[in-house]
Write an enzyme that holds these catalytic residues in place. Sequence first.
Site, PDB file in Angstrom:
ATOM      1  N   LYS A  35       0.824  -1.208   0.000  1.00 35.19           N
ATOM      2  CA  LYS A  35       0.000   0.000   0.000  1.00 35.19           C
ATOM      3  C   LYS A  35       0.867   1.272   0.000  1.00 35.19           C
ATOM      4  O   LYS A  35       2.071   1.222   0.258  1.00 35.19           O
ATOM      5  CB  LYS A  35      -0.922  -0.035   1.221  1.00 35.19           C
ATOM      6  N   TYR A  48     -12.363  -2.065  -3.981  1.00 39.26           N
ATOM      7  CA  TYR A  48     -12.878  -2.169  -2.606  1.00 39.26           C
ATOM      8  C   TYR A  48     -14.407  -2.077  -2.567  1.00 39.26           C
ATOM      9  O   TYR A  48     -14.970  -1.745  -1.517  1.00 39.26           O
ATOM     10  CB  TYR A  48     -12.254  -1.083  -1.724  1.00 39.26           C
ATOM     11  N   PHE A 103     -15.584   3.734   6.778  1.00 41.66           N
ATOM     12  CA  PHE A 103     -14.253   4.201   6.409  1.00 41.66           C
ATOM     13  C   PHE A 103     -13.986   4.126   4.906  1.00 41.66           C
ATOM     14  O   PHE A 103     -12.858   4.374   4.480  1.00 41.66           O
ATOM     15  CB  PHE A 103     -13.175   3.417   7.181  1.00 41.66           C
ATOM     16  N   ARG A 107       2.484  -6.268   9.412  1.00 39.13           N
ATOM     17  CA  ARG A 107       1.738  -5.135   9.965  1.00 39.13           C
ATOM     18  C   ARG A 107       2.265  -4.739  11.342  1.00 39.13           C
ATOM     19  O   ARG A 107       2.328  -3.550  11.666  1.00 39.13           O
ATOM     20  CB  ARG A 107       0.250  -5.451   9.974  1.00 39.13           C
ATOM     21  N   ASN A 112      -1.975   0.299   6.734  1.00 36.46           N
ATOM     22  CA  ASN A 112      -1.433  -0.931   7.316  1.00 36.46           C
ATOM     23  C   ASN A 112      -0.579  -1.733   6.331  1.00 36.46           C
ATOM     24  O   ASN A 112      -0.470  -2.945   6.430  1.00 36.46           O
ATOM     25  CB  ASN A 112      -2.549  -1.770   7.950  1.00 36.46           C
ATOM     26  N   HIS A 140      -2.221  -5.375   1.591  1.00 34.02           N
ATOM     27  CA  HIS A 140      -3.516  -6.037   1.402  1.00 34.02           C
ATOM     28  C   HIS A 140      -3.246  -7.483   1.040  1.00 34.02           C
ATOM     29  O   HIS A 140      -2.269  -7.785   0.350  1.00 34.02           O
ATOM     30  CB  HIS A 140      -4.288  -5.378   0.244  1.00 34.02           C
ATOM     31  N   GLU A 167      -9.702 -11.080  -7.305  1.00 34.04           N
ATOM     32  CA  GLU A 167      -8.784  -9.945  -7.161  1.00 34.04           C
ATOM     33  C   GLU A 167      -7.577 -10.071  -8.095  1.00 34.04           C
ATOM     34  O   GLU A 167      -7.101  -9.069  -8.639  1.00 34.04           O
ATOM     35  CB  GLU A 167      -8.336  -9.829  -5.701  1.00 34.04           C
TER      36      GLU A 167
END
Length: 140
Positions: free
Chosen positions: A11, A51, A59, A104, A114, A117, A128
């Site tokens: 990320k 997502y 969120f 993490r 974090n 993914h 995905e």
Amino acid sequence: MAVERTLSIIKPDATRRNLTGKINARFEEKGLRIVGQKRLQLTRAQAEAFYGVHRERSFFGELVDFMISGPVVVQVLEGENAVLANREIMGATNPANAEPGTIRADFAESIEANSVHGSDSLENANREVSFFFSEIEIAG
Ligand code: IDP
């Protein structure tokens, strides 16, 4: 035991801190192979589509803003029970709850930023991986 493929994303908080190599060493040391990989700047539409299952969560907007705040590295990990193995190497969503020695626990900045993914089921992994990769871009 079954050989599986799962989707991993490094990320923006981690690419910003130049942690791609350190994170990928964790996967390789535990026997997962990176069989597809690319660095992307996601568009808002792409992040919202990826997502989409979280669209109703409080969120969602912040998560999309975060995921487009810098480049990501999307990658396909392959190995025995790769979906679960990747989740174990990543650690819990909230770094405060992640086991010591997980990515993490060691690198994440917050529950949102974090660092990684990972697909949470084989069904989602297949979906995905197909979201980002065509078969010709994966070499096992
Ligand atoms: P996972 O990434 O461990 O599978 P999910 O619950 O599927 O966790 O959440 C997806 C992502 O949304 C998390 O990795 C994190 O970046 C973000 N997220 C999850 N919970 C929160 C929260 O309470 N506040 C802000 N962001 C969150």
